[in-house]
Motif scaffolding. Structure first.
Motif, PDB file in Angstrom:
ATOM      1  N   SER A 171     -50.704   4.441  -4.477  1.00  0.00           N
ATOM      2  CA  SER A 171     -50.430   3.051  -4.537  1.00  0.00           C
ATOM      3  C   SER A 171     -49.297   2.901  -5.594  1.00  0.00           C
ATOM      4  O   SER A 171     -48.288   1.958  -5.251  1.00  0.00           O
ATOM      5  CB  SER A 171     -51.278   2.316  -4.773  1.00  0.00           C
ATOM      6  OG  SER A 171     -51.943   2.375  -5.897  1.00  0.00           O
ATOM      7  N   ASP A 175     -45.531   1.557  -4.941  1.00  0.00           N
ATOM      8  CA  ASP A 175     -44.981   0.310  -5.676  1.00  0.00           C
ATOM      9  C   ASP A 175     -43.589   0.723  -6.396  1.00  0.00           C
ATOM     10  O   ASP A 175     -42.512  -0.085  -6.296  1.00  0.00           O
ATOM     11  CB  ASP A 175     -45.911   0.145  -7.176  1.00  0.00           C
ATOM     12  CG  ASP A 175     -47.017  -0.866  -6.601  1.00  0.00           C
ATOM     13  OD1 ASP A 175     -47.045  -1.510  -5.506  1.00  0.00           O
ATOM     14  OD2 ASP A 175     -48.005  -1.176  -7.505  1.00  0.00           O
ATOM     15  N   ASP A 179     -40.240  -1.214  -5.341  1.00  0.00           N
ATOM     16  CA  ASP A 179     -39.445  -1.576  -6.311  1.00  0.00           C
ATOM     17  C   ASP A 179     -37.748  -1.176  -6.208  1.00  0.00           C
ATOM     18  O   ASP A 179     -36.908  -1.694  -6.765  1.00  0.00           O
ATOM     19  CB  ASP A 179     -39.723  -1.230  -7.874  1.00  0.00           C
ATOM     20  CG  ASP A 179     -41.077  -2.046  -8.374  1.00  0.00           C
ATOM     21  OD1 ASP A 179     -41.091  -3.079  -7.688  1.00  0.00           O
ATOM     22  OD2 ASP A 179     -41.599  -1.653  -9.188  1.00  0.00           O
ATOM     23  N   LYS A 354     -48.193  -5.951  -6.229  1.00  0.00           N
ATOM     24  CA  LYS A 354     -47.973  -4.872  -7.076  1.00  0.00           C
ATOM     25  C   LYS A 354     -49.450  -4.475  -7.754  1.00  0.00           C
ATOM     26  O   LYS A 354     -50.073  -5.345  -8.120  1.00  0.00           O
ATOM     27  CB  LYS A 354     -47.144  -5.105  -8.042  1.00  0.00           C
ATOM     28  CG  LYS A 354     -46.474  -3.904  -8.864  1.00  0.00           C
ATOM     29  CD  LYS A 354     -45.283  -4.043  -9.599  1.00  0.00           C
ATOM     30  CE  LYS A 354     -44.681  -2.764 -10.348  1.00  0.00           C
ATOM     31  NZ  LYS A 354     -43.426  -2.878 -11.106  1.00  0.00           N
ATOM     32  N   LYS A 472     -48.038  -1.735   1.323  1.00  0.00           N
ATOM     33  CA  LYS A 472     -47.215  -2.292   0.059  1.00  0.00           C
ATOM     34  C   LYS A 472     -45.776  -2.744   0.459  1.00  0.00           C
ATOM     35  O   LYS A 472     -45.289  -3.805   0.226  1.00  0.00           O
ATOM     36  CB  LYS A 472     -47.103  -1.135  -1.032  1.00  0.00           C
ATOM     37  CG  LYS A 472     -48.229  -0.974  -1.859  1.00  0.00           C
ATOM     38  CD  LYS A 472     -48.284  -2.010  -2.677  1.00  0.00           C
ATOM     39  CE  LYS A 472     -49.461  -1.656  -3.744  1.00  0.00           C
ATOM     40  NZ  LYS A 472     -49.875  -2.801  -4.550  1.00  0.00           N
ATOM     41  N   ASN A 476     -44.681  -7.112   0.751  1.00  0.00           N
ATOM     42  CA  ASN A 476     -43.754  -7.732  -0.155  1.00  0.00           C
ATOM     43  C   ASN A 476     -42.550  -8.051   0.795  1.00  0.00           C
ATOM     44  O   ASN A 476     -41.670  -8.865   0.489  1.00  0.00           O
ATOM     45  CB  ASN A 476     -43.100  -6.725  -1.047  1.00  0.00           C
ATOM     46  CG  ASN A 476     -43.986  -6.493  -2.142  1.00  0.00           C
ATOM     47  OD1 ASN A 476     -43.889  -7.298  -3.236  1.00  0.00           O
ATOM     48  ND2 ASN A 476     -44.918  -5.540  -1.973  1.00  0.00           N
TER      49      ASN A 476
END
Length: 511
Positions: A171, A175, A179, A354, A472, A476
């Protein structure tokens, strides 16, 4: 995804192909051409005449001799099933082969697997291993050589807890990948961009280290470049090219050899570092964090050489299938925004934008698992399914099949069959959900990772990588198809792969 090379189709004469992501043809059962009344292999219906010529006969099924493209072999499977029925006899090279389209027959074949299930090897990889004077890889071995590596390894890699302990670390990689997209409103150059994530994940699994593959400026690292070169060549050699590499080191072979040498040396470098770290920790009385390499080294029955070959296989092979699977999963969700929205509501409840995803988080999101199953169904990850060669006779549909007969278990065709999957042309994750649109699915109608002793050894880790990255990313962003895009044309190299780099629009989630 068969977590990379563990699930490669290995018949250089027959077994792979492309299609288009939106093309799902409905196949209704039809009456098979009647046999002559016998019950032996030669009484099974199938193409006749010039198609029965050894070696050359199989090639006549495809361009330039027919409308079928060798890299669209799944369409030929469909045509055979429609014309001849659920079991079809076809001349491959020298031997006769069978194509099976009934999940009950597929179950019977899998249940008849011996201790050392046999399949055809990959010629290019076999030539490389012979010239390098190295033992066959886990993906390319048979018999006792295969079992000596597979037996101890699967006890580690197929245990649920063996991979779930990596969830927090994977994870963190996810992230970092999310990003890397923060200054862009597009996710481009897929599946290659997603290979950055999968490479980092397999590095963590094998060596408990980060490889530095994730970039925000489209920089291509040597590792990613050579990985793509290796996988492209390994897949392309299965098609129509004349295998001159068997006779001498052709340009094609030298390119493959260069990529393979780099990847094996890269694996050796990380193996040596992990061993040095282990030795230092032991000398200082410190605990060393577990990883697959150390787990294998401490497993009775595996020699250091076997550990090296196995870990190198997983390292190289654990990149391609994950990236391709993620690409087509994201396409299906972007193409079905209502399904994506339902999944988002599920993800939002359990996954932070996050931060760590814990070991048990994925089990709280059954709809995420259902979406992946349905994505595999709409686009089967390998051209047809698993190939098996039994060491004993078997009876299928009343026919006596002698041992040694290659049998293609055509799961990909079954997954597009209305008989087994109603509304097969639609993306319906609910068909896998208890209490919703779920139907009684024959468990042998949908086997993207295979079954039995030779099933995909990396299944659990591959699924975990896909679940975490998808969760993830969708937590987002809303993933949207670019204007005018309605599908992703693809072909089969090793796995289903976009013909051209794919891209999606990204809309930031505010909630």
């Amino acid at each position: 995804m068969r977590y990379a090379r563990v699930r490669l189709l290995a018949d250089v004469k027959a077994l792979t192909a492309p299609c288009r992501c939106s093309v799902t043809t409905t196949t209704q059962p039809v009456e098979a051409i009647q046999s002559t009344g016998g019950n032996n292999l030669m009484d099974i219906p199938g193409p006749g005449g010039i198609y029965n010529l050894p070696y050359f006969g199989f090639r006549l099924h495809f361009k330039p001799f027919s409308k079928y493209d060798m890299r669209l072999i799944s369409e030929k499977y469909e045509a055979w099933k429609n014309k001849y029925g659920p079991i079809v006899r076809v001349r491959l090279g020298k031997p006769w082969g069978l194509y099976l389209f009934d999940p009950d027959d597929i179950e019977k074949v899998f249940r008849s697997d011996n201790k050392h299930p046999e399949r055809l090897t990959l010629p290019l990889l076999s030539v490389y291993e012979k010239r390098q004077k190295i033992p066959p890889s886990l993906a390319n071995a048979n018999g006792e050589d295969w079992y000596a590596m597979r037996g101890p390894t699967q006890k580690i890699m197929l245990r649920p807890k063996a991979v779930t302990k990596y969830a927090p670390k994977i994870s963190a990689i996810a992230d970092d990948f999310v990003d890397s997209l923060k200054n862009s409103d597009r996710l481009e150059n897929l599946p290659f961009k997603l290979m950055e994530y999968s490479a980092e994940g397999v590095g963590m699994l094998c060596f408990n280290t980060r490889l530095g593959c994730i970039t925000s400026d489209n920089t291509v690292t040597p590792l990613m470049d050579y990985t793509k070169e290796y996988l492209d060549h390994l897949g392309n050699h299965l098609y129509s090219m004349i295998p001159t590499y068997m006779l001498y080191k052709s340009k094609f072979y030298k390119e493959f050899e260069t990529a393979a040498n780099f990847l094996y040396s890269e694996a050796d470098k990380h193996i040596n570092k992990a061993l040095a770290d282990l030795k230092q920790a032991s000398e200082n009385g410190l605990e060393h964090e577990s990883n697959l390499l150390l787990d294998l080294l401490s497993t009775p029955g595996l020699t250091p050489a076997q550990v090296q070959r196995t870990i190198t296989d997983v390292f190289i092979g654990g990149i391609d299938s994950t990236a391709n699977t993620l690409t087509f999963l994201l396409f299906n969700l972007a193409n079905n925004p209502d399904k994506q929205e339902r999944l988002f509501q599920d993800i939002k409840e359990h996954v932070p934008k996050k931060g760590e995803i814990q070991e048990d988080t994925i089990n709280k999101m059954p709809y995420l698992k259902a979406c992946l199953k349905e994505s595999f169904r709409t686009l089967f990850p390998i051209a047809g399914g698993t190939l098996r060669i039994l060491d004993k006779d078997i009876t299928l549909k009343g026919y006596n099949i002698p041992k040694g007969t290659p049998m293609q278990l055509c799961s990909g065709t079954i997954c597009r069959d209305e008989q087994y999957f109603p509304q097969n042309d639609k993306f319906i994750p609910e068909r896998w959900m208890r209490g919703e649109a779920r139907t009684d699915v024959n468990p042998f109608a949908h086997l993207p990772f295979g079954f039995g002793p030779r099933k995909c050894i990396g299944q659990r880790f591959a699924e975990q990588e896909v679940y975490i990255c998808a969760a993830k990313l969708l937590r987002n962003y809303r993933v949207v198809l670019p204007p005018g895009v309605t599908d992703i044309p693809y072909y089969y190299c090793i796995f289903a792969t976009p013909k051209e780099p794919a891209s999606f629009l990204l809309e930031k989630r505010q909630d």
